[in-house]
Design an enzyme around this catalytic site. Structure first.
Site, short mmCIF file in Angstrom:
data_model
loop_
_atom_site.label_atom_id
_atom_site.label_comp_id
_atom_site.label_asym_id
_atom_site.label_seq_id
_atom_site.Cartn_x
_atom_site.Cartn_y
_atom_site.Cartn_z
N LYS A 60 5.89 7.77 -12.30
CA LYS A 60 5.16 8.39 -13.38
C LYS A 60 5.34 9.96 -13.80
O LYS A 60 4.79 10.45 -15.00
CB LYS A 60 3.59 8.51 -12.89
CG LYS A 60 3.08 6.82 -12.86
CD LYS A 60 2.59 6.29 -14.31
CE LYS A 60 1.81 4.97 -14.48
NZ LYS A 60 1.64 4.55 -15.73
N SER A 315 8.53 0.56 -7.92
CA SER A 315 7.68 1.85 -8.96
C SER A 315 7.13 3.03 -8.15
O SER A 315 6.79 3.76 -8.80
CB SER A 315 6.83 1.04 -10.10
OG SER A 315 5.87 0.24 -9.24
#
Length: 422
Positions: A60, A315
């Site tokens: 992110k 992720s």
């Protein structure tokens, strides 16, 4: 491939290249690792893109910083606002500190404390953390209101082309590092920013690669939207896979994702937990639930990927250790090894002894035994948790309870009762 009805521009390679240059001094170029254990299990070459090893332990940061570094000086001076379940918040907090920008970060009150602490760590003294609501969508609503009231710039976690462009640098790094053609790439989907960015890069540079998304069963927003042909808002979601638990995917990320996504696999939360435990025990990888989605998806493609080169994007790795007992419990229930019952014992002497000797199998284990009526244990039903060694032992356990006349309710099969008692 799931195609759009009308032409919508995808994230462009040239913009991802520019983002890559802008991010070089801020992010870590995370490793792409050939995993021997997963490769052997699936009879394929399985590579892991380790975004769990990123500076903020998730991808992110890429999208957040790319968006913020492109803002005007006036916008930066006014400060920024974001909403996040945790990982985007850390990326924004890190970016605020790196750029010297004031920020307000809204997070659901259900966010694991570990993620909240990391946001505060990365952003101090530039950011203020506000915990509100139960879901990302609750936090999002309040963040937008604060943004409008104070004239600050909203840093969207997924529904902004600049965010998606930053996430696309994950794809750029993968294709820079891998020396063989990639048959399939698997990645998680929350709001759709990652698959929109990475999928766009792959479809322009490696168009033969199949782009596969993975969503939790309790929050399949992108899959439902693609099936409907438009963005839909889910009436309710399971918040367990917090990094991917959104009621509504982005409008722009949906339009991009529908052009570059070949399939979406929906993963039960219990299966995600089983994957997390396997990654920890066998691969020494600490993945958060959303980070494990891509690897869970491999089971659903095991026949198609044999003998091929596969990439899974891990992720994120922001998993709170306090959740491990719940993760183990969900995994056992998913595997059919943990069962909960409310048992009504027959009103006769020795009924409990009979249950222990004649109903339980030789390898069955009672993990919970709790009278539901504290003041009348002789007649009150009992909450019983039983762990089996083999899934197949369940039918014989039920058969013995029926044969011996023990009335019972299977709590695992009643979602409301399970959530209330377990």
């Amino acid at each position: 491939m799931i195609m759009a009805k009308t032409k919508v521009e995808t994230v462009q390679v040239k913009d991802i290249l520019l983002a890559h240059q802008a991010l070089k001094e801020v992010i870590v170029k995370t490793p792409l690792q050939l995993d021997p254990i997963l490769s052997d299990k699936y009879e394929a070459n399985v590579y892991l893109k380790r975004e769990d090893l990123q500076v903020v332990r998730s991808f992110k940061l890429r999208g957040a910083y790319n968006l913020m570094q492109g803002l005007s000086e006036a916008d930066l001076q006014r400060g920024v606002v974001c909403a996040s379940a945790g990982n985007h918040a850390q990326g924004v907090a890190y970016s605020c500190k790196a750029l010297g920008v004031r920020g307000k970060i809204f997070m659901p009150s259900t966010t694991p404390r570990q993620k909240v602490s990391r946001v505060e760590f990365f952003g101090e003294p530039f950011v203020e953390v506000i915990l509100t609501g139960d879901t990302f969508d609750d936090a999002f609503k309040e963040a937008k209101e604060a943004c409008d009231e104070e004239g600050m710039t909203f840093i969207h976690p997924f529904d902004d082309m600049r965010t998606m462009t930053g996430q696309g640098t994950v794809g750029l790094e993968i294709l820079e590092d891998i020396e063989v053609p990639v048959s399939h790439i698997f990645m998680s989907i929350g709001g759709g920013g990652l698959i929109a960015g990475v999928g766009s890069y792959f479809k322009q540079i490696s168009p033969s690669t199949k782009v596969i998304g993975a969503e939790p069963l309790g929050a399949p927003g992108m899959k439902r939207s693609l099936e409907s042909g438009e963005v839909v808002t889910l009436p309710k979601i399971d918040k367990f896979v917090d990094g991917a638990a959104v009621k509504r995917v982005g409008d722009t990320s949906f339009e991009v994702a529908r052009q570059v996504t070949d399939d979406i696999v929906v993963i039960p939360e219990g299966e995600v937990c089983t994957t997390m435990l396997s990654l920890y025990n066998e691969n020494a990888i600490v993945a958060e639930p959303a980070g494990a989605l891509s690897i869970s998806a491999l089971d659903h493609y095991k026949d198609e990927i044999k003998g091929k080169n596969i990439v899974c994007v891990v992720s994120g790795g922001n998993n709170d250790i306090d959740r491990m007992q719940e993760i183990k419990e969900r995994s056992l229930i998913y595997q059919g090894l943990k069962h909960y019952f409310i048992v009504n014992f027959p009103q006769r002497a020795g009924a409990l002894r009979e249950f222990l000797i004649d109903v339980l199998g030789p390898t069955d284990d009672i993990t919970r035994f709790e009278y539901t009526k504290k003041n009348n244990r002789d007649q009150g039903p009992v909450l019983v948790g039983i762990e089996l060694k083999h899934r197949a032992d369940y039918d014989s356990l039920i058969g013995r309870m029926d044969k011996k006349g023990f009335g019972y309710i299977e709590i695992n099969k009643d979602e409301d009762l399970f959530n209330l008692l377990i």
